[in-house]
Design an enzyme around this catalytic site. Structure first.
Site, PDB file in Angstrom:
ATOM      1  N   HIS A   9       0.208  -0.609  -0.189  1.00  0.00           N
ATOM      2  CA  HIS A   9       0.310   0.213  -0.173  1.00  0.00           C
ATOM      3  C   HIS A   9       0.836   1.664  -0.237  1.00  0.00           C
ATOM      4  O   HIS A   9       1.698   1.211   0.742  1.00  0.00           O
ATOM      5  CB  HIS A   9      -0.767   0.387   1.007  1.00  0.00           C
ATOM      6  CG  HIS A   9      -2.123   0.722   0.916  1.00  0.00           C
ATOM      7  ND1 HIS A   9      -2.131   2.422   0.914  1.00  0.00           N
ATOM      8  CD2 HIS A   9      -3.709   0.466   1.121  1.00  0.00           C
ATOM      9  CE1 HIS A   9      -3.097   2.544   1.793  1.00  0.00           C
ATOM     10  NE2 HIS A   9      -3.732   1.967   0.811  1.00  0.00           N
ATOM     11  N   GLU A 149     -14.006  -6.255  -0.458  1.00  0.00           N
ATOM     12  CA  GLU A 149     -13.263  -6.312   0.820  1.00  0.00           C
ATOM     13  C   GLU A 149     -14.149  -6.174   2.052  1.00  0.00           C
ATOM     14  O   GLU A 149     -14.925  -5.261   2.294  1.00  0.00           O
ATOM     15  CB  GLU A 149     -12.173  -5.076   0.933  1.00  0.00           C
ATOM     16  CG  GLU A 149     -10.834  -5.286   2.152  1.00  0.00           C
ATOM     17  CD  GLU A 149     -10.633  -3.589   2.381  1.00  0.00           C
ATOM     18  OE1 GLU A 149      -9.082  -4.323   3.426  1.00  0.00           O
ATOM     19  OE2 GLU A 149     -10.489  -3.033   1.558  1.00  0.00           O
ATOM     20  N   GLU A 155     -16.123  -0.337  11.213  1.00  0.00           N
ATOM     21  CA  GLU A 155     -15.536  -0.032   9.571  1.00  0.00           C
ATOM     22  C   GLU A 155     -16.643   0.292   8.221  1.00  0.00           C
ATOM     23  O   GLU A 155     -16.508   0.993   7.585  1.00  0.00           O
ATOM     24  CB  GLU A 155     -14.098  -0.113   9.332  1.00  0.00           C
ATOM     25  CG  GLU A 155     -13.222   0.201   9.937  1.00  0.00           C
ATOM     26  CD  GLU A 155     -11.887  -0.480   9.052  1.00  0.00           C
ATOM     27  OE1 GLU A 155     -12.011  -1.329   8.356  1.00  0.00           O
ATOM     28  OE2 GLU A 155     -10.452  -0.310  10.145  1.00  0.00           O
ATOM     29  N   ASP A 182      -8.570  -9.940   3.875  1.00  0.00           N
ATOM     30  CA  ASP A 182      -7.606  -9.062   4.419  1.00  0.00           C
ATOM     31  C   ASP A 182      -7.108  -9.544   5.932  1.00  0.00           C
ATOM     32  O   ASP A 182      -8.578 -10.137   6.856  1.00  0.00           O
ATOM     33  CB  ASP A 182      -8.100  -8.355   4.649  1.00  0.00           C
ATOM     34  CG  ASP A 182      -7.374  -6.813   5.553  1.00  0.00           C
ATOM     35  OD1 ASP A 182      -6.984  -7.133   6.216  1.00  0.00           O
ATOM     36  OD2 ASP A 182      -7.582  -5.451   4.734  1.00  0.00           O
ATOM     37  N   HIS A 185      -8.952  -8.046   9.294  1.00  0.00           N
ATOM     38  CA  HIS A 185     -10.596  -7.939   9.298  1.00  0.00           C
ATOM     39  C   HIS A 185     -10.598  -9.304   9.734  1.00  0.00           C
ATOM     40  O   HIS A 185     -11.147  -9.868  10.686  1.00  0.00           O
ATOM     41  CB  HIS A 185     -11.284  -7.426   8.462  1.00  0.00           C
ATOM     42  CG  HIS A 185     -10.568  -5.849   8.352  1.00  0.00           C
ATOM     43  ND1 HIS A 185     -11.023  -4.747   8.655  1.00  0.00           N
ATOM     44  CD2 HIS A 185      -9.956  -5.704   6.628  1.00  0.00           C
ATOM     45  CE1 HIS A 185     -10.497  -3.432   8.285  1.00  0.00           C
ATOM     46  NE2 HIS A 185     -10.013  -3.929   6.781  1.00  0.00           N
ATOM     47  N   HIS A 208      -4.885  -8.731   1.222  1.00  0.00           N
ATOM     48  CA  HIS A 208      -4.082  -7.734   2.144  1.00  0.00           C
ATOM     49  C   HIS A 208      -4.128  -8.775   3.892  1.00  0.00           C
ATOM     50  O   HIS A 208      -4.135  -9.517   4.091  1.00  0.00           O
ATOM     51  CB  HIS A 208      -5.597  -6.453   2.731  1.00  0.00           C
ATOM     52  CG  HIS A 208      -5.260  -5.632   1.955  1.00  0.00           C
ATOM     53  ND1 HIS A 208      -6.279  -4.185   1.849  1.00  0.00           N
ATOM     54  CD2 HIS A 208      -5.121  -5.279   0.614  1.00  0.00           C
ATOM     55  CE1 HIS A 208      -6.530  -3.405   0.823  1.00  0.00           C
ATOM     56  NE2 HIS A 208      -5.711  -4.038   0.656  1.00  0.00           N
ATOM     57  N   ARG A 214      -1.145  -4.045  12.856  1.00  0.00           N
ATOM     58  CA  ARG A 214      -1.164  -2.974  11.766  1.00  0.00           C
ATOM     59  C   ARG A 214       0.675  -2.396  11.040  1.00  0.00           C
ATOM     60  O   ARG A 214       0.694  -1.954  10.396  1.00  0.00           O
ATOM     61  CB  ARG A 214      -1.977  -1.595  11.064  1.00  0.00           C
ATOM     62  CG  ARG A 214      -3.277  -1.954  11.285  1.00  0.00           C
ATOM     63  CD  ARG A 214      -4.259  -1.396  10.108  1.00  0.00           C
ATOM     64  NE  ARG A 214      -6.120  -1.107   9.928  1.00  0.00           N
ATOM     65  CZ  ARG A 214      -6.051  -1.605   9.084  1.00  0.00           C
ATOM     66  NH1 ARG A 214      -5.582  -2.160   8.060  1.00  0.00           N
ATOM     67  NH2 ARG A 214      -7.425  -1.542   9.111  1.00  0.00           N
ATOM     68  N   GLU A 243      -0.539  -4.091   4.114  1.00  0.00           N
ATOM     69  CA  GLU A 243      -0.831  -2.845   4.190  1.00  0.00           C
ATOM     70  C   GLU A 243      -0.654  -2.634   6.218  1.00  0.00           C
ATOM     71  O   GLU A 243      -0.949  -3.421   6.663  1.00  0.00           O
ATOM     72  CB  GLU A 243      -2.569  -3.721   4.207  1.00  0.00           C
ATOM     73  CG  GLU A 243      -3.504  -1.923   4.431  1.00  0.00           C
ATOM     74  CD  GLU A 243      -4.932  -1.968   4.113  1.00  0.00           C
ATOM     75  OE1 GLU A 243      -5.466  -1.724   2.961  1.00  0.00           O
ATOM     76  OE2 GLU A 243      -4.502  -3.552   4.695  1.00  0.00           O
TER      77      GLU A 243
END
Length: 290
Positions: A9, A149, A155, A182, A185, A208, A214, A243
């Site tokens: 990213h 996604e 979110e 991802d 998540h 991802h 993160r 990411e």
């Protein structure tokens, strides 16, 4: 040499998409050995599409575009004016990705990106299906694929699990709509890292990879062995994009939305090199050639 193209990213290197920021992101992604650079489309006012496309082509990098929507442009809303603004943003995003030479637009394309104070209504979901069905047809005419996604409950209130993403893709009913998993998540919403891969199977179009916080891969508690085993078991050969976010690199539009409140790293290029090595080694450990 890895089977999967590896991506990163752009927010690892720069907070926006000015000419200078694009040049920095492209150069650093290439230097770290990546095949893909993912650009968020939240800073398109500063994005020179033709110049950026040439920078990617000169570097030999593939482009992936990503975005979510705003609450005043949310296609999961019941307000027709809000839905119309979201639909226009998505149409513009497809046009930009096409202009950049990209083949994939992904992200939370189905809703505003943020913490909802209510559950998704039947009317709101019907609006999502209607808008994305039309968008997928338009995208197909430009050879662009749409990725759904799977994001966490803080979110979005539309798609939190692989099962929900598949149901939405089925209702959209277009062949150029794929599922985007991802690890960040999944760690919040899924029962484990195995069943989502098995469930999605050959409809998985993009991944991802990120730690639970993160930051640096391997510095958190995500079970990446299970993640890569499951990915290998379904024979996935598509893109895997790292990411990661830190307050060391601030986006004027994304950092607040993503709740980036602390420094998880200070050196983006060093982080990028580490992630490339981590992912490459994990793939190699699960390849048939080991």
């Amino acid at each position: 040499m890895t089977i999967n193209p590896l991506g990163i990213h752009a927010l690892v290197f720069a907070g926006g998409t000015t000419d200078q920021e694009i040049d920095r992101s492209v150069a650093e992604a290439k230097a770290a050995g990546y095949d893909i650079l993912e650009l968020s489309l939240h800073d398109t006012d500063n994005l020179d599409v033709a110049r950026t496309r040439k920078a990617f082509e000169d570097a030999g990098l593939d482009l992936v575009g990503s975005r979510g929507l705003a609450f005043d442009a949310d296609i999961s809303s019941e307000d027709p004016a809000v839905v119309a603004r979201g639909e226009k943003l998505l149409q513009d995003s497809v046009e930009i990705v096409h202009g950049l030479g990209g083949k994939l637009l992904t992200g939370a394309l189905y809703s505003a990106f943020g913490n909802f104070g209510h559950s998704l209504s039947a009317k709101g979901r019907a609006n999502v299906v209607s808008v994305l069905s039309n968008l997928a047809v338009e995208a197909a005419s430009k050879d662009v694929t749409l990725g759904l996604e799977v994001c966490n409950r803080y979110e979005t209130n539309v798609v939190n699990t692989a099962e929900q993403a598949l149901a939405l893709a089925d209702d959209i009913g277009q062949d150029n709509v794929v599922i985007h998993l991802d690890s960040y998540h999944m760690n919040i919403e899924e029962d484990d890292f195995v069943r989502p891969f098995q469930l999605v199977g050959d409809r998985l179009g993009y991944i991802h990879i990120g730690e639970n916080h993160r930051g640096y891969l391997g510095s958190g508690h995500i079970d990446f062995a299970a993640f890569f085993h499951a990915m290998s078991d379904i024979g996935y050969t598509g893109g895997i994009t790292f990411e990661s976010f830190s307050s060391a690199v601030v986006s004027p539009t994304l950092s607040n939305d993503l709740s980036i409140w602390r420094n998880l790293w200070n050196d983006g290029p060093a982080l990028a090199r580490h992630a490339h090595s981590f992912i490459s080694n994990a793939i190699a450990a699960n390849s048939d050639e080991r």
